[in-house]
Design a protein around this motif. Structure first.
Motif, PDB file in Angstrom:
ATOM      1  N   MET A 219      46.723  26.335  31.244  1.00 54.42           N
ATOM      2  CA  MET A 219      48.252  25.108  30.613  1.00 54.42           C
ATOM      3  C   MET A 219      48.105  23.245  31.822  1.00 54.42           C
ATOM      4  O   MET A 219      48.895  22.801  30.492  1.00 54.42           O
ATOM      5  CB  MET A 219      49.402  25.655  30.224  1.00 54.42           C
ATOM      6  CG  MET A 219      50.037  25.196  29.810  1.00 54.42           C
ATOM      7  SD  MET A 219      51.902  25.330  28.401  1.00 54.42           S
ATOM      8  CE  MET A 219      51.679  27.243  28.574  1.00 54.42           C
ATOM      9  N   THR A 220      47.935  24.275  32.797  1.00 53.71           N
ATOM     10  CA  THR A 220      48.346  22.536  33.647  1.00 53.71           C
ATOM     11  C   THR A 220      46.165  21.913  34.167  1.00 53.71           C
ATOM     12  O   THR A 220      45.566  22.763  34.133  1.00 53.71           O
ATOM     13  CB  THR A 220      49.305  22.636  34.657  1.00 53.71           C
ATOM     14  OG1 THR A 220      48.061  23.596  35.409  1.00 53.71           O
ATOM     15  CG2 THR A 220      50.268  23.146  33.683  1.00 53.71           C
ATOM     16  N   ARG A 221      46.368  20.252  34.672  1.00 51.09           N
ATOM     17  CA  ARG A 221      45.754  20.217  35.079  1.00 51.09           C
ATOM     18  C   ARG A 221      45.621  19.260  36.106  1.00 51.09           C
ATOM     19  O   ARG A 221      47.226  18.246  35.910  1.00 51.09           O
ATOM     20  CB  ARG A 221      44.685  19.481  34.011  1.00 51.09           C
ATOM     21  CG  ARG A 221      42.994  18.929  35.125  1.00 51.09           C
ATOM     22  CD  ARG A 221      42.069  17.558  34.071  1.00 51.09           C
ATOM     23  NE  ARG A 221      43.268  17.008  32.886  1.00 51.09           N
ATOM     24  CZ  ARG A 221      42.419  15.902  32.338  1.00 51.09           C
ATOM     25  NH1 ARG A 221      41.078  15.991  31.513  1.00 51.09           N
ATOM     26  NH2 ARG A 221      43.332  15.202  31.732  1.00 51.09           N
ATOM     27  N   ASN A 222      45.476  19.702  37.174  1.00 47.55           N
ATOM     28  CA  ASN A 222      46.289  18.974  38.414  1.00 47.55           C
ATOM     29  C   ASN A 222      47.769  19.196  38.089  1.00 47.55           C
ATOM     30  O   ASN A 222      48.049  17.450  38.576  1.00 47.55           O
ATOM     31  CB  ASN A 222      46.283  17.504  38.416  1.00 47.55           C
ATOM     32  CG  ASN A 222      44.134  16.666  38.863  1.00 47.55           C
ATOM     33  OD1 ASN A 222      43.947  18.350  39.657  1.00 47.55           O
ATOM     34  ND2 ASN A 222      43.852  16.725  37.963  1.00 47.55           N
ATOM     35  N   GLY A 223      48.423  20.068  38.055  1.00 53.09           N
ATOM     36  CA  GLY A 223      50.394  20.238  37.461  1.00 53.09           C
ATOM     37  C   GLY A 223      50.613  20.228  36.336  1.00 53.09           C
ATOM     38  O   GLY A 223      51.894  19.831  36.380  1.00 53.09           O
ATOM     39  N   GLN A 224      49.694  18.436  35.693  1.00 58.68           N
ATOM     40  CA  GLN A 224      49.542  18.800  34.015  1.00 58.68           C
ATOM     41  C   GLN A 224      50.417  19.811  33.345  1.00 58.68           C
ATOM     42  O   GLN A 224      49.012  20.714  33.250  1.00 58.68           O
ATOM     43  CB  GLN A 224      49.138  17.093  33.917  1.00 58.68           C
ATOM     44  CG  GLN A 224      49.524  15.964  35.070  1.00 58.68           C
ATOM     45  CD  GLN A 224      48.325  14.727  34.719  1.00 58.68           C
ATOM     46  OE1 GLN A 224      47.235  14.732  34.400  1.00 58.68           O
ATOM     47  NE2 GLN A 224      49.417  14.042  34.664  1.00 58.68           N
ATOM     48  N   ARG A 225      50.767  19.148  32.343  1.00 57.90           N
ATOM     49  CA  ARG A 225      50.752  19.753  31.047  1.00 57.90           C
ATOM     50  C   ARG A 225      49.570  19.114  30.580  1.00 57.90           C
ATOM     51  O   ARG A 225      49.344  18.322  30.562  1.00 57.90           O
ATOM     52  CB  ARG A 225      51.787  20.391  30.675  1.00 57.90           C
ATOM     53  CG  ARG A 225      52.958  20.624  30.816  1.00 57.90           C
ATOM     54  CD  ARG A 225      54.003  20.399  30.780  1.00 57.90           C
ATOM     55  NE  ARG A 225      54.527  18.994  30.755  1.00 57.90           N
ATOM     56  CZ  ARG A 225      55.966  18.593  30.611  1.00 57.90           C
ATOM     57  NH1 ARG A 225      56.731  19.074  30.360  1.00 57.90           N
ATOM     58  NH2 ARG A 225      55.962  17.234  31.371  1.00 57.90           N
ATOM     59  N   LEU A 226      48.453  20.671  29.377  1.00 56.33           N
ATOM     60  CA  LEU A 226      47.268  19.353  29.033  1.00 56.33           C
ATOM     61  C   LEU A 226      47.157  19.687  27.864  1.00 56.33           C
ATOM     62  O   LEU A 226      47.522  20.736  26.899  1.00 56.33           O
ATOM     63  CB  LEU A 226      45.817  20.319  29.511  1.00 56.33           C
ATOM     64  CG  LEU A 226      44.653  19.816  29.651  1.00 56.33           C
ATOM     65  CD1 LEU A 226      44.524  18.390  29.888  1.00 56.33           C
ATOM     66  CD2 LEU A 226      43.783  20.601  29.958  1.00 56.33           C
TER      67      LEU A 226
ATOM     68  N   GLY B   5      48.033  15.575  30.922  1.00 52.19           N
ATOM     69  CA  GLY B   5      47.398  15.906  30.943  1.00 52.19           C
ATOM     70  C   GLY B   5      46.996  15.818  29.321  1.00 52.19           C
ATOM     71  O   GLY B   5      46.814  16.607  29.006  1.00 52.19           O
ATOM     72  N   VAL B   6      45.416  14.845  28.893  1.00 56.02           N
ATOM     73  CA  VAL B   6      45.647  14.894  27.938  1.00 56.02           C
ATOM     74  C   VAL B   6      44.134  14.785  27.849  1.00 56.02           C
ATOM     75  O   VAL B   6      43.503  13.601  28.214  1.00 56.02           O
ATOM     76  CB  VAL B   6      45.943  13.021  27.561  1.00 56.02           C
ATOM     77  CG1 VAL B   6      45.372  13.406  25.832  1.00 56.02           C
ATOM     78  CG2 VAL B   6      47.386  13.063  27.076  1.00 56.02           C
ATOM     79  N   VAL B   7      43.474  15.546  27.118  1.00 53.78           N
ATOM     80  CA  VAL B   7      42.154  15.725  26.981  1.00 53.78           C
ATOM     81  C   VAL B   7      41.826  14.741  24.811  1.00 53.78           C
ATOM     82  O   VAL B   7      43.318  14.813  24.428  1.00 53.78           O
ATOM     83  CB  VAL B   7      40.895  16.617  26.477  1.00 53.78           C
ATOM     84  CG1 VAL B   7      40.049  16.974  26.290  1.00 53.78           C
ATOM     85  CG2 VAL B   7      41.845  17.728  28.376  1.00 53.78           C
ATOM     86  N   GLU B   8      41.065  14.605  24.868  1.00 54.34           N
ATOM     87  CA  GLU B   8      40.818  13.182  23.178  1.00 54.34           C
ATOM     88  C   GLU B   8      40.490  13.424  22.652  1.00 54.34           C
ATOM     89  O   GLU B   8      38.746  13.976  23.149  1.00 54.34           O
ATOM     90  CB  GLU B   8      40.593  12.235  23.697  1.00 54.34           C
ATOM     91  CG  GLU B   8      42.287  10.636  23.879  1.00 54.34           C
ATOM     92  CD  GLU B   8      41.835   9.337  24.020  1.00 54.34           C
ATOM     93  OE1 GLU B   8      41.472   9.189  23.646  1.00 54.34           O
ATOM     94  OE2 GLU B   8      42.348   9.214  25.330  1.00 54.34           O
TER      95      GLU B   8
END
Length: 135
Positions: free
Chosen positions: A1-8, A32-35
């Protein structure tokens, strides 16, 4: 659920300018945002990117709209409980109820305040956290 400590979060909208604005706000708030530009691309991103904890999808998109995306996500066991927030410009209570009945966890009407979207995104991530009870 995280990428580098960010919620994705997976952000899906066919309007690049809208994605840019919302992405910038979400990243400033620690997401963290994926588009993706539509549902088809969103599924490709989901298959390639582990750890997405929330989907925010526009309803009206080419190739695969938000409702069709919900159906596709809910048909995959690994994504059946993934929280989905639908963003819609429609003001139609029947449509909103259909979205919830078909598997959306929440919806936001356009034009929306970014504060409202953030609150709903945080709430859905909290509810969906694996170490937290659902409900």
């Amino acid at each position: 659920m995280t990428r580098n400590g960010q919620r994705l979060l997976l952000l899906i909208d066919d309007e690049p300018a809208q994605r840019l604005i919302v992405r910038a706000l979400l990243e400033r708030r620690g997401f963290g945002v994926v588009e993706a530009a539509d549902g088809v691309e969103a599924l490709e991103r989901m298959r390639a990117q582990d750890g997405v904890g929330l989907v925010v999808a526009d309803l009206q998109m080419p190739r695969m709209d938000g409702l069709e995306l919900i159906w596709a996500l809910r048909s995959e066991p690994r994504w059946q409980r993934l929280p989905v927030i639908v963003v819609t410009g429609e003001v139609d209570e029947l449509l909103e109820m259909q979205l919830l009945d078909e598997g959306a966890d929440d919806y936001v009407r356009k034009p929306f305040s970014l504060t409202e979207l953030m609150a709903r995104a945080r709430r859905r991530l909290f509810v969906a956290a694996p170490d937290r009870p659902r409900g």
